[in-house]
Design a protein around this motif. Structure first.
Motif, PDB file in Angstrom:
ATOM      1  N   LEU A  96     -13.894 -19.059  22.367  1.00 17.89           N
ATOM      2  CA  LEU A  96     -14.444 -17.714  22.553  1.00 17.89           C
ATOM      3  C   LEU A  96     -13.539 -16.882  23.455  1.00 17.89           C
TER       4      LEU A  96
ATOM      5  N   THR B 241     -10.539 -15.740  21.623  1.00 17.73           N
ATOM      6  CA  THR B 241     -10.848 -14.614  20.740  1.00 17.73           C
ATOM      7  C   THR B 241     -10.792 -13.313  21.530  1.00 17.73           C
TER       8      THR B 241
ATOM      9  N   ILE C 113     -18.678 -11.294  20.106  1.00 21.62           N
ATOM     10  CA  ILE C 113     -18.625 -12.308  21.153  1.00 21.62           C
ATOM     11  C   ILE C 113     -20.059 -12.672  21.507  1.00 21.62           C
TER      12      ILE C 113
ATOM     13  N   CYS D 153     -22.183 -15.091  23.663  1.00 21.21           N
ATOM     14  CA  CYS D 153     -22.160 -16.035  24.782  1.00 21.21           C
ATOM     15  C   CYS D 153     -23.499 -16.748  24.973  1.00 21.21           C
TER      16      CYS D 153
ATOM     17  N   SER E 155     -17.716 -16.878  18.386  1.00 23.86           N
ATOM     18  CA  SER E 155     -16.966 -15.630  18.249  1.00 23.86           C
ATOM     19  C   SER E 155     -16.555 -15.474  16.793  1.00 23.86           C
TER      20      SER E 155
END
Length: 468
Positions: free
Chosen positions: A313, A316, A405, A407, A451
């Motif tokens: 991630l 990215t 993105i 998380c 991601s």
């Protein structure tokens, strides 16, 4: 003006002693085995020929430029205690070895920038040795800041130092002779074909040094890249009179706050990024050296608590944000390690020990960045930020790439806004297609720590079966 090539650059950082040992002939005395636990005082024998032998690895990954940690004569493995700024450290090779490395790198279309340690030096640096010998009568008296004579470093140095290390006297960079000397050093290595300089602890040196150095460099080598080490506010170095960019640790901290430490939510992240970007002159944003780690930080895998998905991630983010991204050697194959010296272990060249999934993710992102101009040169627009989810777009000449993105730590459904009622998007790393309906992109059962990078599918382009 910033160099034209920097907006397309992807850097690879090398700590020379720990990258590749070409053989035992140059090894310093008491060199330890390559796979030894990294120590601050030990050598493992990496050298310039070793770096040259692995240039194809760097090119295969997709990088286009190399940042070398110091290579000049010094007494430590990190070589931030320079003894001679015009001499390649004999443990690394010869001047001809360096020229051969430069030629080989340039043949692979790899730029090379060096590390300039102009704020401090070794006690074996000739001007400091003169000061030791002649005291107040030394012609180099004003190159340093002695508190008293004779000079001593027991128990503390009675002269200005870097980090209170008596082995590294601080140079008086406000002195014109010192500035002239380092301008001469900089121009000499540029004359051999070096493509730029990263300036160590630029924030401690006199500002006039950097102004004079830039003027001298750009008048002869306008395409040379000048980048500063700066950990705080980069604003003062981005006014067009000193550096092209800085190492963007401030942005790194925001990425890690969002994706690693759960320190900020998506809305706070976007607000902080926008505030930071508003302080960056547009001409310099593309020249910022963006990074996830370096020789001065824990390895990204370690800081991410060995969570591979989090590292992916973060990469990215790195490869889809403005700036010139940098990979720290070994991060691409899953090296781990905490603070210095653990972050400076020997590169692993046995491919069976590589994290192939991580390597492929990074290589694929680099290839995507190289083929999609908007990821290198385009505008950045945040489209949505909520809880742990950030959705943004990079656009150049009407072509857009969209980045999600996520998380979140658990599987969830996510709905994202889109500025067209109906559209087909292709996820660039997997080739899977997704449908936009009524201006919404619905992602069901999205895996945690995910991601995704999307491009628009043109009507004449056949797409894989649509997933919704």
């Amino acid at each position: 003006m910033t160099p034209n090539w920097i907006q397309d650059a992807i850097f690879y950082q090398i700590f020379p002693d720990r990258f590749c040992n070409s053989g035992s002939s140059l090894n310093p005395r008491d060199t330890v085995p390559w796979n030894s636990a990294p120590q601050g005082h030990t050598f493992t024998g990496g050298d310039l020929k070793g770096i040259q032998s692995k240039l194809q690895h760097i090119a295969n990954l997709g990088c286009t430029a190399i940042y070398l940690n110091p290579i000049f004569k010094a007494g430590t493995n990190h070589r931030y205690d320079t003894e001679d700024y015009f001499l390649i450290d004999p443990a690394l090779g010869t001047l001809q070895d360096f020229k051969d490395l430069l030629d080989a790198a340039h043949q692979l279309n790899l730029k090379v920038i060096l590390d300039g340690v102009f704020n401090h030096c070794s006690t074996l640096f000739a001007p400091f040795q003169d000061l030791l010998q002649h005291g107040e009568e030394s012609r180099y008296r004003h190159w340093f800041t002695p508190y008293s004579f004779p000079l001593t470093h027991t128990p503390y140095a009675n002269y200005a130092t870097f980090g209170n290390h008596g082995s590294m006297p601080r140079l008086n960079t406000s002195e014109k002779d010192v500035q002239d000397y380092f301008i001469q050093v900089t121009l000499y290595w540029l004359s051999l074909g070096v493509n730029g300089w990263r300036m160590d602890v630029a924030f401690e040196a006199d500002f006039l040094l950097w102004q004079r150095l830039r003027e001298a460099v750009k008048s002869q080598y306008p395409e040379a890249y000048l980048v500063a080490e700066e950990w705080r506010d980069p604003f003062s170095y981005l006014q067009g009179d000193t550096f092209d960019g800085v190492m963007h640790y401030t942005l790194k901290d925001l990425w890690f706050g969002l994706a690693v430490h759960d320190g900020i939510n998506a809305q706070a992240f976007v607000q902080a990024v926008q505030t930071l970007r508003n302080r960056l002159p547009a001409a310099h944003e593309k020249a910022m050296l963006t990074l996830l780690g370096s020789h001065d930080t824990p390895r990204v895998l370690t800081e991410a608590r060995d969570r591979e998905q989090t590292v992916k991630l973060l990469y990215t983010l790195l490869m889809t944000f403005p700036g010139a991204p940098m990979v720290y050697y070994g991060d691409e194959v899953g090296l781990n390690g905490g603070h210095d010296p653990a972050c400076r272990k020997g590169m692993v060249w046995q491919e069976e020990h590589w994290n192939r999934s991580l390597y492929q993710h990074i290589a694929s992102l680099i290839q995507l960045r190289k083929t999609q101009p908007e990821l290198r040169q385009g505008t950045l627009e945040f489209l949505h930020a909520d809880d742990r989810v950030v959705w943004y777009r990079r656009t150049e000449n009407g072509q857009s790439t969209y980045v999600l993105i996520n998380c979140t730590h658990m599987e969830r459904d996510i709905t994202l806004p889109f500025d067209a009622p109906d559209q087909t998007l292709m996820e660039s790393l997997t080739g899977c297609s997704f449908s936009v309906r009524n201006g919404k992109l619905h992602l069901r059962s999205l895996a945690p720590r995910t991601s995704l990078v999307f491009t628009e599918v043109k009507s004449e382009t056949p797409a894989n079966p649509v997933l919704v």
